[in-house]
Design a protein around this motif. Structure first.
Motif, PDB file in Angstrom:
ATOM      1  N   PHE A 153       0.806  -1.205   0.000  1.00  0.00           N
ATOM      2  CA  PHE A 153       0.000   0.000   0.000  1.00  0.00           C
ATOM      3  C   PHE A 153       0.852   1.274   0.000  1.00  0.00           C
ATOM      4  CE2 PHE A 153      -3.007  -3.169   1.336  1.00  0.00           C
ATOM      5  CZ  PHE A 153      -4.195  -2.766   0.772  1.00  0.00           C
ATOM      6  N   VAL A 156       0.503   5.795   3.639  1.00  0.00           N
ATOM      7  CA  VAL A 156      -0.868   6.295   3.661  1.00  0.00           C
ATOM      8  C   VAL A 156      -0.917   7.391   4.715  1.00  0.00           C
ATOM      9  CG1 VAL A 156      -3.290   5.708   4.042  1.00  0.00           C
ATOM     10  CG2 VAL A 156      -1.752   4.019   3.013  1.00  0.00           C
ATOM     11  N   THR A 161      -7.160   6.889   3.112  1.00  0.00           N
ATOM     12  CA  THR A 161      -7.441   5.502   2.729  1.00  0.00           C
ATOM     13  C   THR A 161      -6.808   5.226   1.377  1.00  0.00           C
ATOM     14  OG1 THR A 161      -9.526   6.060   1.645  1.00  0.00           O
ATOM     15  CG2 THR A 161      -9.646   5.440   3.971  1.00  0.00           C
ATOM     16  N   VAL A 162      -6.445   4.024   1.189  1.00  0.00           N
ATOM     17  CA  VAL A 162      -5.946   3.538  -0.094  1.00  0.00           C
ATOM     18  C   VAL A 162      -6.670   2.215  -0.366  1.00  0.00           C
ATOM     19  CG1 VAL A 162      -3.957   2.682  -1.381  1.00  0.00           C
ATOM     20  CG2 VAL A 162      -3.691   4.620   0.168  1.00  0.00           C
ATOM     21  N   THR A 163      -7.160   2.081  -1.546  1.00  0.00           N
ATOM     22  CA  THR A 163      -7.859   0.855  -1.925  1.00  0.00           C
ATOM     23  C   THR A 163      -7.034   0.120  -2.975  1.00  0.00           C
ATOM     24  OG1 THR A 163      -9.988   1.928  -1.542  1.00  0.00           O
ATOM     25  CG2 THR A 163      -9.995  -0.077  -2.876  1.00  0.00           C
ATOM     26  N   LYS A 164      -6.880  -1.171  -2.791  1.00  0.00           N
ATOM     27  CA  LYS A 164      -6.210  -2.030  -3.756  1.00  0.00           C
ATOM     28  C   LYS A 164      -7.167  -3.157  -4.126  1.00  0.00           C
ATOM     29  CE  LYS A 164      -1.860  -0.519  -3.737  1.00  0.00           C
ATOM     30  NZ  LYS A 164      -0.931  -0.383  -4.801  1.00  0.00           N
ATOM     31  N   THR A 165      -7.129  -3.556  -5.352  1.00  0.00           N
ATOM     32  CA  THR A 165      -7.958  -4.670  -5.813  1.00  0.00           C
ATOM     33  C   THR A 165      -7.042  -5.857  -6.101  1.00  0.00           C
ATOM     34  OG1 THR A 165      -9.521  -3.128  -6.819  1.00  0.00           O
ATOM     35  CG2 THR A 165      -9.593  -5.426  -7.564  1.00  0.00           C
ATOM     36  N   THR A 166      -7.472  -6.980  -5.673  1.00  0.00           N
ATOM     37  CA  THR A 166      -6.712  -8.200  -5.944  1.00  0.00           C
ATOM     38  C   THR A 166      -7.680  -9.341  -6.213  1.00  0.00           C
ATOM     39  OG1 THR A 166      -4.934  -9.635  -5.163  1.00  0.00           O
ATOM     40  CG2 THR A 166      -6.563  -8.952  -3.539  1.00  0.00           C
TER      41      THR A 166
END
Length: 182
Positions: A153, A156, A161-166
């Motif tokens: 990430f 931050v 907030t940080v969003t990651k998709t996996t």
């Protein structure tokens, strides 16, 4: 009556005596062979059924009278019956079967895993001459996750907030349940 009994006894003894001729043919031992002698079910998913063929050959010229017993080794965690005869053979194999001298019999064994545990068992063929054991074995069918080992990430900022998709995928042969991600 005494004379008749004595004559009958002498006739019976002379029929059994060693007169140098073959009054009775030698009895050949029955010899059964299994191909394969170890049956493995390697990649069967939970809820599916796989069938393997085992050929039982009578290597002698004497008829073999055979009873088949399908045995499963169970643990405290595993009380399910997962090996079974094919439906078409279940009735035939529930009683004594005769395999003529020089002939063979094809057995169809099903494996239907009902849990993720490794299963072992045996087909035991008891016949007029001995016993033949064919081992049955499987692999674990545990769930297995394929996906990235970690997500990075970076920094931050506080309150940000940080969003990651996996993507993760179950590449195993049993259902995967995820209880928590942290």
């Amino acid at each position: 009556s005494w004379t008749l009994c004595a004559l009958l006894a002498m006739a019976a003894m002379s029929a059994c005596s060693d007169s140098g001729t073959d009054d009775f043919a030698a009895v050949e031992d029955v010899a059964l062979l299994a191909d394969p002698s170890l049956v493995t079910f390697e990649s069967v998913s939970l809820g599916e059924t796989s069938t393997r063929v085992v050929i039982i050959s009578n290597q002698s010229s004497v008829d073999a009278r055979v009873t088949f017993d399908l045995r499963e080794e169970r643990t405290a965690n595993d009380s399910n019956r997962e090996f079974d005869w094919d439906d078409a053979q279940r009735e035939l194999l529930s009683k004594e079967v005769t395999i003529e001298g020089g002939a063979s019999l094809q057995l169809l064994v099903n494996y239907s895993p009902r849990d993720e545990f490794r299963d072992t068992g045996a087909i035991v063929a008891t016949y007029n001459g001995g016993e033949l054991t064919i081992r049955l074995e499987t692999n674990d069918i545990s769930p297995d996750i394929d996906g990235p080992a970690r997500l990075i990430f970076g920094r931050v900022p506080a309150g940000g907030t940080v969003t990651k998709t996996t993507n993760i995928q179950n590449v195993g042969r049993a259902p995967l349940r995820i209880d928590n991600i942290y």
